[in-house]
Design an enzyme around this catalytic site. Sequence first.
Site, PDB file in Angstrom:
ATOM      1  CD  GLU A 214      -2.818  18.393  32.888  1.00 61.92           C
ATOM      2  OE1 GLU A 214      -2.041  19.334  32.687  1.00 61.92           O
ATOM      3  OE2 GLU A 214      -3.242  18.074  33.996  1.00 61.92           O
TER       4      GLU A 214
ATOM      5  CB  CYS B  95      -2.491  23.678  26.405  1.00 62.50           C
ATOM      6  SG  CYS B  95      -2.868  23.804  28.142  1.00 62.50           S
TER       7      CYS B  95
ATOM      8  CE  LYS C  97      12.410  14.881  28.400  1.00 65.00           C
ATOM      9  NZ  LYS C  97      12.559  16.167  27.682  1.00 65.00           N
TER      10      LYS C  97
ATOM     11  CD  GLU D 118      -1.913  22.616  20.433  1.00 61.58           C
ATOM     12  OE1 GLU D 118      -1.138  21.665  20.221  1.00 61.58           O
ATOM     13  OE2 GLU D 118      -2.296  22.929  21.563  1.00 61.58           O
TER      14      GLU D 118
HETATM   15  N1  LIG Z   1      -3.415  20.141  28.016  1.00 60.11           N
HETATM   16  C1  LIG Z   1      -2.536  20.830  28.703  1.00 60.11           C
HETATM   17  O1  LIG Z   1      -2.670  21.056  29.893  1.00 60.11           O
HETATM   18  C2  LIG Z   1      -1.308  21.345  28.039  1.00 60.11           C
HETATM   19  C3  LIG Z   1      -0.901  20.884  26.806  1.00 60.11           C
HETATM   20  N2  LIG Z   1       0.219  21.389  26.219  1.00 60.11           N
HETATM   21  C4  LIG Z   1       0.587  20.961  24.879  1.00 60.11           C
HETATM   22  O2  LIG Z   1       1.991  20.812  24.791  1.00 60.11           O
HETATM   23  C5  LIG Z   1       2.455  21.107  23.486  1.00 60.11           C
HETATM   24  C6  LIG Z   1       3.659  22.023  23.565  1.00 60.11           C
HETATM   25  O3  LIG Z   1       4.643  21.458  24.366  1.00 60.11           O
HETATM   26  P1  LIG Z   1       5.877  20.632  23.765  1.00 60.11           P
HETATM   27  O4  LIG Z   1       6.935  20.696  24.803  1.00 60.11           O
HETATM   28  O5  LIG Z   1       6.178  21.060  22.386  1.00 60.11           O
HETATM   29  O6  LIG Z   1       5.278  19.165  23.659  1.00 60.11           O
HETATM   30  P2  LIG Z   1       6.069  17.844  23.277  1.00 60.11           P
HETATM   31  O7  LIG Z   1       5.052  16.780  23.287  1.00 60.11           O
HETATM   32  O8  LIG Z   1       6.902  18.010  22.090  1.00 60.11           O
HETATM   33  O9  LIG Z   1       7.091  17.653  24.465  1.00 60.11           O
HETATM   34  C7  LIG Z   1       6.662  17.533  25.796  1.00 60.11           C
HETATM   35  C8  LIG Z   1       7.660  16.713  26.556  1.00 60.11           C
HETATM   36  O10 LIG Z   1       7.656  15.383  26.047  1.00 60.11           O
HETATM   37  C9  LIG Z   1       8.990  14.959  25.745  1.00 60.11           C
HETATM   38  N3  LIG Z   1       8.905  13.990  24.664  1.00 60.11           N
HETATM   39  C10 LIG Z   1       8.813  14.227  23.331  1.00 60.11           C
HETATM   40  N4  LIG Z   1       8.729  13.047  22.658  1.00 60.11           N
HETATM   41  C11 LIG Z   1       8.759  12.048  23.590  1.00 60.11           C
HETATM   42  C12 LIG Z   1       8.691  10.636  23.522  1.00 60.11           C
HETATM   43  N5  LIG Z   1       8.569   9.991  22.365  1.00 60.11           N
HETATM   44  N6  LIG Z   1       8.740   9.937  24.669  1.00 60.11           N
HETATM   45  C13 LIG Z   1       8.836  10.572  25.858  1.00 60.11           C
HETATM   46  N7  LIG Z   1       8.913  11.924  25.983  1.00 60.11           N
HETATM   47  C14 LIG Z   1       8.864  12.657  24.867  1.00 60.11           C
HETATM   48  C15 LIG Z   1       9.685  16.260  25.391  1.00 60.11           C
HETATM   49  O11 LIG Z   1      11.081  16.110  25.480  1.00 60.11           O
HETATM   50  C16 LIG Z   1       9.097  17.203  26.431  1.00 60.11           C
HETATM   51  O12 LIG Z   1       9.723  17.039  27.696  1.00 60.11           O
HETATM   52  C17 LIG Z   1       1.276  21.727  22.797  1.00 60.11           C
HETATM   53  O13 LIG Z   1       0.697  20.784  21.934  1.00 60.11           O
HETATM   54  C18 LIG Z   1       0.296  22.031  23.907  1.00 60.11           C
HETATM   55  O14 LIG Z   1      -1.038  22.070  23.555  1.00 60.11           O
HETATM   56  C19 LIG Z   1       0.972  22.311  26.844  1.00 60.11           C
HETATM   57  C20 LIG Z   1       0.613  22.777  28.073  1.00 60.11           C
HETATM   58  C21 LIG Z   1      -0.564  22.355  28.759  1.00 60.11           C
HETATM   59  O1  LIG Z   2      -3.261  25.921  35.297  1.00 63.84           O
HETATM   60  C1  LIG Z   2      -2.849  24.818  34.965  1.00 63.84           C
HETATM   61  O2  LIG Z   2      -2.771  23.902  35.769  1.00 63.84           O
HETATM   62  C2  LIG Z   2      -2.426  24.589  33.599  1.00 63.84           C
HETATM   63  C3  LIG Z   2      -2.160  25.618  32.841  1.00 63.84           C
HETATM   64  C4  LIG Z   2      -1.739  25.442  31.519  1.00 63.84           C
HETATM   65  C5  LIG Z   2      -0.952  26.322  30.936  1.00 63.84           C
HETATM   66  O3  LIG Z   2      -0.480  27.375  31.548  1.00 63.84           O
HETATM   67  C6  LIG Z   2      -0.513  26.204  29.575  1.00 63.84           C
HETATM   68  O4  LIG Z   2      -0.756  25.221  28.921  1.00 63.84           O
HETATM   69  O5  LIG Z   2       0.119  27.130  29.132  1.00 63.84           O
END
Ligand SMILES: NC(=O)C1=CN([C@@H]2O[C@H](COP(=O)(O)OP(=O)(O)OC[C@H]3O[C@@H](n4cnc5c(N)ncnc54)[C@H](O)[C@@H]3O)[C@@H](O)[C@H]2O)C=CC1
Ligand SMILES: O=C(O)/C=C/C=C(\O)C(=O)O
Length: 486
Positions: free
Chosen positions: A254, A288, A178, A390
């Site tokens: 993550e 992130c 998804k 964040e």
């Molecule tokens: N730790 C890591 O490796 C990373 C973390 N992030 C985090 O992701 C966030 C940004 O991405 P977003 O897409 O805005 O995150 P989000 O959590 O809003 O959405 C991520 C995914 O989850 C789905 N989703 C949302 N609510 C849901 C629910 N209740 N049940 C099931 N699926 C659901 C969304 O449709 C989307 O596909 C930031 O907080 C960022 O820090 C982003 C990239 C890497």
């Molecule tokens: O390198 C990875 O596996 C994860 C990278 C994460 C990002 O690129 C991001 O959160 O933007």
Amino acid sequence: MQHINHFINGEFVSAVDGKSFEKRSPVDRRLIAQVSEGGKVDVDRAVHAARAALNGEWGAFTMEQRVEILYGVADEITRRFDDFVEAEMADTGQPKSIMTHAFIPRGAANFKIFADVIKNVPNESFQTTTPDGLGALNYAIRVPKGVVGVVSPWNAPFLLMTWKVGPALACGNTVVVKPSEETPLTTALLGEVMNKVGVPKGVFNVVHGFGPDSAGEYLTHHPKVDAITFTGETTTGAAIMKAASEGMRDVSFELGGKNAGIVFADSDFDKAVDGIYKSSFLNSGQVCLGTERVYVERPIFDKFVEALKKKVEKVRHGRPDDENCNFGPMISHEHQAKVLSYYAKAVEEGATVVTGGGVPSMPEELKEGAWVEPTIWTGLAEDATVMKEEIFGPCCHIAPFDDEQQVINWANDTEYGLSTTVWTRDLSRAHRVAAKINVGITWINSWFLRDLRTAFGGSKQSGIGREGGVHSLEFYTETRNVCVKL
Ligand SMILES: NC(=O)C1=CN([C@@H]2O[C@H](COP(=O)(O)OP(=O)(O)OC[C@H]3O[C@@H](n4cnc5c(N)ncnc54)[C@H](O)[C@@H]3O)[C@@H](O)[C@H]2O)C=CC1
Ligand SMILES: O=C(O)/C=C/C=C(\O)C(=O)O
């Protein structure tokens, strides 16, 4: 304008109830795709297709066959490199150079590396002594978890989705993905690649849609999904964890970060400025691993702030394929509003705006885009809102520090624990500081330098579990022990 459909059992299909949603460009709000919106029935069909593939041809594949086909997937992504670059640029609006140098090649690598990992990582075995002196042999075998639900975000959509799909398939699972509603295009293209290289039907499935009351929620609650891997916001992770508790499904998360960048006075100054510039502003700060809190040792503080300001003021906002531009928009107007609300909050709480703080002036044809200025603040207290929450935008606060322990305490004073970047020429100090910072990943004199064999993930509210190399195998397989009495 394209129509983007689900990819279920090897076929592109619209939603059973005919529902769809619009995908608009973050650059100019142009309608770029009408995307099928998955409901319960679509998710159910995808999960059943994935289950059938496990019990069918895919389940009978040898490890060598899987490895070969995943190499084929990687090669086909590379052959269609330009299509993936175009699709990712359309989805995110980020500069072409990020796509060509990092995000799309990484998508291909995510299949090759995990094919190599599964081929090369041995399973454990123990010789056990027994009272009769003949002993026993214990050995482990790995079996796929089953149907894996993959829920992925929008900020590096292809990289982060394939980072999960690659190892899941290498380990013999099937997946239902998804992707984020903001970025449906590259996941759809991957369906074409899977068919082209002969991945059996039902191994890779995609259902588009939103989170709550939509495909994300239905997928994560589906009782026939055996494990869930998710990248996204911490609050979403909490909702998915509740869903996964039904049936005791395993999760790998993550999540968000509020990462610190630490620059000591003995660092290579130019490299440190360049490194912090990247860590705070790459992908318009929507990373992130990015640093929204920067700490610079006092003797070089003023010089550092000035140098970073100079660099930031050179950015050129514009279209992803405009070679004169190097800075993209926020993913959406909703996210733009969120980032701008933090810009206002910073000022309200007493920040000095070193540069930025608003919306750039754009030419008429780009005025509808979700643009924000890259922003640097100084002068905030450690408990200010923008130091704690964040933002996920192109901004950082820079504070001076006077001693090592003080900066370690500040870096750790957050509910997150994803990454840190530390800049120093003193190697002893580098090791010392790295050991004391409560994060999953510390980079010394670098940032986002990735080796896919290493553990990747966050501490505290930044995640659960680790992926990468053998850690991915731990999540995407179940280990069974066999004990043979000799
Ligand atoms: N730790 C890591 O490796 C990373 C973390 N992030 C985090 O992701 C966030 C940004 O991405 P977003 O897409 O805005 O995150 P989000 O959590 O809003 O959405 C991520 C995914 O989850 C789905 N989703 C949302 N609510 C849901 C629910 N209740 N049940 C099931 N699926 C659901 C969304 O449709 C989307 O596909 C930031 O907080 C960022 O820090 C982003 C990239 C890497
Ligand atoms: O390198 C990875 O596996 C994860 C990278 C994460 C990002 O690129 C991001 O959160 O933007």
